[in-house]
Design a protein around this motif. Structure first.
Motif, mmCIF file in Angstrom:
data_model
loop_
_atom_site.group_PDB
_atom_site.id
_atom_site.type_symbol
_atom_site.label_atom_id
_atom_site.label_comp_id
_atom_site.label_asym_id
_atom_site.label_seq_id
_atom_site.Cartn_x
_atom_site.Cartn_y
_atom_site.Cartn_z
ATOM 1 N N MET A 1 0.824 -1.208 0.000
ATOM 2 C CA MET A 1 0.000 0.000 0.000
ATOM 3 C C MET A 1 0.862 1.264 0.000
ATOM 4 O O MET A 1 0.468 2.278 -0.569
ATOM 5 N N LEU A 2 2.033 1.199 0.615
ATOM 6 C CA LEU A 2 2.904 2.366 0.659
ATOM 7 C C LEU A 2 3.301 2.806 -0.741
ATOM 8 O O LEU A 2 3.354 4.008 -1.036
ATOM 9 N N GLU A 3 3.554 1.846 -1.616
ATOM 10 C CA GLU A 3 3.915 2.193 -2.983
ATOM 11 C C GLU A 3 2.749 2.871 -3.696
ATOM 12 O O GLU A 3 2.948 3.815 -4.476
ATOM 13 N N GLN A 4 1.531 2.437 -3.428
ATOM 14 C CA GLN A 4 0.359 3.089 -4.019
ATOM 15 C C GLN A 4 0.233 4.529 -3.529
ATOM 16 O O GLN A 4 -0.114 5.429 -4.303
ATOM 17 N N ILE A 5 0.508 4.746 -2.254
ATOM 18 C CA ILE A 5 0.455 6.102 -1.707
ATOM 19 C C ILE A 5 1.474 6.981 -2.418
ATOM 20 O O ILE A 5 1.189 8.127 -2.789
ATOM 21 N N ARG A 6 2.669 6.469 -2.622
ATOM 22 C CA ARG A 6 3.700 7.252 -3.313
ATOM 23 C C ARG A 6 3.283 7.588 -4.736
ATOM 24 O O ARG A 6 3.501 8.698 -5.220
ATOM 25 N N GLU A 7 2.659 6.634 -5.401
ATOM 26 C CA GLU A 7 2.230 6.865 -6.783
ATOM 27 C C GLU A 7 1.129 7.916 -6.860
ATOM 28 O O GLU A 7 0.995 8.605 -7.872
ATOM 29 N N LEU A 8 0.347 8.045 -5.800
ATOM 30 C CA LEU A 8 -0.749 9.016 -5.785
ATOM 31 C C LEU A 8 -0.296 10.420 -5.389
ATOM 32 O O LEU A 8 -1.101 11.345 -5.404
ATOM 33 N N GLY A 9 0.957 10.574 -5.009
ATOM 34 C CA GLY A 9 1.451 11.872 -4.569
ATOM 35 C C GLY A 9 1.548 12.889 -5.688
ATOM 36 O O GLY A 9 1.337 12.561 -6.861
ATOM 37 N N PRO A 10 1.855 14.135 -5.354
ATOM 38 C CA PRO A 10 2.146 14.634 -4.004
ATOM 39 C C PRO A 10 0.876 14.776 -3.150
ATOM 40 O O PRO A 10 -0.214 14.981 -3.681
ATOM 41 N N TRP A 11 1.063 14.673 -1.836
ATOM 42 C CA TRP A 11 -0.018 14.786 -0.876
ATOM 43 C C TRP A 11 0.074 16.114 -0.134
ATOM 44 O O TRP A 11 1.162 16.596 0.161
ATOM 45 N N HIS A 12 -1.073 16.678 0.196
ATOM 46 C CA HIS A 12 -1.134 17.904 0.993
ATOM 47 C C HIS A 12 -1.661 17.627 2.398
ATOM 48 O O HIS A 12 -1.327 18.340 3.341
ATOM 49 N N MET A 13 -2.477 16.578 2.544
ATOM 50 C CA MET A 13 -3.073 16.254 3.846
ATOM 51 C C MET A 13 -2.491 14.942 4.370
ATOM 52 O O MET A 13 -2.461 13.943 3.651
ATOM 53 N N THR A 23 -0.695 8.801 4.951
ATOM 54 C CA THR A 23 -0.310 9.340 3.647
ATOM 55 C C THR A 23 1.029 10.049 3.711
ATOM 56 O O THR A 23 1.772 10.069 2.738
ATOM 57 N N GLY A 24 1.357 10.625 4.859
ATOM 58 C CA GLY A 24 2.618 11.346 4.991
ATOM 59 C C GLY A 24 3.841 10.472 4.842
ATOM 60 O O GLY A 24 4.915 10.961 4.485
ATOM 61 N N GLN A 25 3.710 9.189 5.079
ATOM 62 C CA GLN A 25 4.859 8.300 4.999
ATOM 63 C C GLN A 25 5.349 8.096 3.575
ATOM 64 O O GLN A 25 6.420 7.529 3.376
ATOM 65 N N ALA A 26 4.585 8.554 2.606
ATOM 66 C CA ALA A 26 5.053 8.480 1.230
ATOM 67 C C ALA A 26 6.321 9.301 1.035
ATOM 68 O O ALA A 26 7.107 9.053 0.121
ATOM 69 N N TYR A 27 6.549 10.283 1.924
ATOM 70 C CA TYR A 27 7.696 11.176 1.769
ATOM 71 C C TYR A 27 8.667 11.099 2.932
ATOM 72 O O TYR A 27 9.587 11.874 3.013
#
Length: 257
Positions: A1-13, A23-27
């Motif tokens: 799931m972490l890889e999916q979060i990274r692919e959906l970035g950038p995140w603001h929340m 979601t913040g762990q993507a960065y």
């Protein structure tokens, strides 16, 4: 799931999805979450505790009888947090598909709190009157007013869909005489900008208070108005506004009306 979060970035929340994943762990490869960091020029913000503190002050019995609407919802964090206080429904919309993809991903994968009775859609605020959206008890109107080419009409659309209170948050100028809106041009392409190419910055709380009063909010509390350190010519303001007197008596903030 972490890889999916990274692919959906950038995140603001920064939104917690499972007990160990947000979601913040993507960065943040270490897994620790900072309150604010820069990623592709977009701030990652952790806003849950501040929001729920205000909700708990205004509605100490929870939101079981309240509906929630988020205009320009980004990744939908406020809708998820409203459901954590048992909101009977939550609707979020945003003009950018990027943010709605994130919101739907969180909805489909969040396990630490209910995600039922939450709906997201890609929608321009000006098209809301064409949709069958019922009025909500609580409306979030954050980070959208200053991106609108006609902010008065946009605010009125949201105000007419608000039964009780609105969380109003927008950028302002800093150091100018309070009492008017200042126009300028912005990118139509940047994720954190509007799509119409025109912005309006208020010059302070006085003019915003009058606009909110015109939109039907008879009581207001200014939570903060502060200068931006990264852009000292600008500020940021948050006002909680109510359609009826008395509902804001428990919340801390400077009375405006």
């Amino acid at each position: 799931m972490l890889e999916q979060i990274r692919e959906l970035g950038p995140w603001h929340m920064n939104v917690q999805i499972t007990e160990t994943l947000s979601t913040g762990q993507a960065y943040d490869q270490s897994g620790s979450i900072t309150n604010r960091e820069r990623n592709s020029g977009i701030s990652l913000l952790s806003l849950q505790s501040q929001f729920l503190q205000k909700i708990d002050q205004i509605y100490p019995q929870g939101l079981s009888e309240k509906s929630f609407l988020d205009c320009a919802c980004n990744a939908g964090g406020y809708c998820f947090w409203a459901r954590e206080r048992n909101a009977k429904s939550a609707i979020g919309f945003d003009v950018r598909e990027h943010w709605i993809r994130q919101a739907r991903f969180i909805k489909n994968n969040r396990t630490i709190a209910p995600t039922d009775r939450i709906h997201f859609q890609v929608l321009d605020l000006y098209d809301v009157p064409k949709e069958d959206i019922a009025p909500a008890d609580i409306t979030m109107f954050k980070g959208i007013f200053y991106h609108l080419p006609d902010p008065m009409r946009g605010l009125k659309i949201a105000a007419d869909l608000t039964n009780e209170i609105m969380f109003f948050n927008t950028s302002t100028t800093w150091g100018e005489a309070d009492g008017y809106l200042k126009c300028g041009q912005e990118s139509r392409e940047l994720l954190m900008s509007g799509v119409h190419g025109l912005y309006w910055f208020a010059t302070g709380p006085k003019v915003l208070s009058e606009i909110l009063k015109w939109a039907g909010f008879v009581d207001q509390r200014m939570i903060f108005h502060k200068q931006r350190h990264d852009a000292p010519e600008l500020g940021r303001i948050e006002i909680v506004a109510a359609k009826m007197p008395g509902i804001l008596e428990r919340i801390w903030g400077e009375r405006i009306v």
